[in-house]
Scaffold this active site. Sequence first.
Site, PDB file in Angstrom:
ATOM      1  N   ASP A  17       4.280  -0.171  -4.568  1.00 54.68           N
ATOM      2  CA  ASP A  17       4.183  -0.217  -6.033  1.00 54.68           C
ATOM      3  C   ASP A  17       3.883   1.154  -6.644  1.00 54.68           C
ATOM      4  O   ASP A  17       3.173   1.958  -6.048  1.00 54.68           O
ATOM      5  CB  ASP A  17       3.055  -1.202  -6.404  1.00 54.68           C
ATOM      6  CG  ASP A  17       3.105  -1.582  -7.869  1.00 54.68           C
ATOM      7  OD1 ASP A  17       4.147  -1.372  -8.510  1.00 54.68           O
ATOM      8  OD2 ASP A  17       2.088  -2.086  -8.372  1.00 54.68           O
ATOM      9  N   ASN A  65      12.211  -9.439  -9.523  1.00 57.67           N
ATOM     10  CA  ASN A  65      12.718  -8.113  -9.889  1.00 57.67           C
ATOM     11  C   ASN A  65      14.121  -8.144 -10.534  1.00 57.67           C
ATOM     12  O   ASN A  65      14.547  -7.149 -11.136  1.00 57.67           O
ATOM     13  CB  ASN A  65      12.734  -7.162  -8.686  1.00 57.67           C
ATOM     14  CG  ASN A  65      11.356  -6.664  -8.285  1.00 57.67           C
ATOM     15  OD1 ASN A  65      11.101  -6.358  -7.129  1.00 57.67           O
ATOM     16  ND2 ASN A  65      10.443  -6.560  -9.246  1.00 57.67           N
TER      17      ASN A  65
HETATM   18  C1  FPP Z   1       7.642  -1.385  -7.364  1.00 59.40           C
HETATM   19  O1  FPP Z   1       7.328  -0.265  -8.181  1.00 59.40           O
HETATM   20  C2  FPP Z   1       8.796  -1.093  -6.532  1.00 59.40           C
HETATM   21  C3  FPP Z   1       9.961  -1.822  -6.494  1.00 59.40           C
HETATM   22  C4  FPP Z   1      10.177  -3.018  -7.321  1.00 59.40           C
HETATM   23  C5  FPP Z   1      11.101  -1.415  -5.658  1.00 59.40           C
HETATM   24  C6  FPP Z   1      10.751  -0.863  -4.308  1.00 59.40           C
HETATM   25  C7  FPP Z   1      11.953  -0.220  -3.769  1.00 59.40           C
HETATM   26  C8  FPP Z   1      11.959   0.943  -3.082  1.00 59.40           C
HETATM   27  C9  FPP Z   1      10.744   1.695  -2.682  1.00 59.40           C
HETATM   28  C10 FPP Z   1      13.249   1.513  -2.655  1.00 59.40           C
HETATM   29  C11 FPP Z   1      13.823   0.636  -1.591  1.00 59.40           C
HETATM   30  C12 FPP Z   1      14.500   1.359  -0.564  1.00 59.40           C
HETATM   31  C13 FPP Z   1      14.027   1.526   0.701  1.00 59.40           C
HETATM   32  C14 FPP Z   1      14.912   2.207   1.643  1.00 59.40           C
HETATM   33  C15 FPP Z   1      12.704   1.081   1.168  1.00 59.40           C
HETATM   34  P1  FPP Z   1       7.504  -0.399  -9.743  1.00 59.40           P
HETATM   35  O2  FPP Z   1       8.914  -0.066 -10.082  1.00 59.40           O
HETATM   36  O3  FPP Z   1       7.095  -1.776 -10.185  1.00 59.40           O
HETATM   37  O4  FPP Z   1       6.519   0.678 -10.283  1.00 59.40           O
HETATM   38  P2  FPP Z   1       5.701   0.618 -11.653  1.00 59.40           P
HETATM   39  O5  FPP Z   1       4.730  -0.529 -11.521  1.00 59.40           O
HETATM   40  O6  FPP Z   1       5.016   1.943 -11.675  1.00 59.40           O
HETATM   41  O7  FPP Z   1       6.685   0.442 -12.766  1.00 59.40           O
END
Ligand code: FPP
Length: 236
Positions: A17, A65
Amino acid sequence: MALSDKKPPQHIAIIMDGNGRWAKKRGLPRTAGHAAGAESFRRIANYCRTLGVKYLTVYAFSTENWKRSEEEVSGIMRLLGKYLKEALADMEKNKVCFRFFGDLSRLSPELQKLCAAAVDESKDYDVQVNFCLNYGGRDEIVRAGRAFAADVADGKYKPEDLTEELLAKYLYSADVPDPELIIRPSGEMRTSNFLLWQSAYSEYVFLNVLWPDFGPADLDEAIEEYHRRNRRFGGT
Ligand code: FPP
């Protein structure tokens, strides 16, 4: 005792996250945060292997998501595809066994093929990475319930045959031990529908670092915190 003197948990799970906030702080698009998050994942997966962690489960995309913008969703899917292509080309070097928890049928046919190839070509390696993709803990339990009900309808089981052990066999995690440690970086203190069944006795460690900035020292800190806790499983 130094960290190296103690066995790491055999199964660590991570809610990756804070990618969006990381990007916002830098005036970058959210997808840049996810790209940095994918790099962070590589770093941590390698480090887990060095430490001798046997299972690493990461929340890459939840059933919720899909509510994000089309641009962000396709950006994450593109990153996953890129990662899997590279992993497939480098299987011999990484020696990681891939598994996917979630309903992959909603992904593009190309991504589904890459997931299937990654599972197929990596099945003999023993460090296992479980990617939670289109995954939700409640959804997983509902699917398990339906599958058991179908087996009852087929005469394979009677309703009273259902035990915790049997229900666990219908989950995506069927042959994977429960995580001892679940880490959520970024300062949020929620479980967000992640591994609801499997986390019954997990230790949660919440760290105040955004996922793209999360490095081996943060994993060490989480493992040290885990070792400081006294796990009693409901006993005394
Ligand atoms: C949450 O952070 C993250 C996600 C919903 C996506 C996670 C995906 C990746 C790390 C890339 C995937 C690829 C690989 C190869 C592992 P957020 O977007 O909710 O962050 P925020 O809370 O700061 O908005």
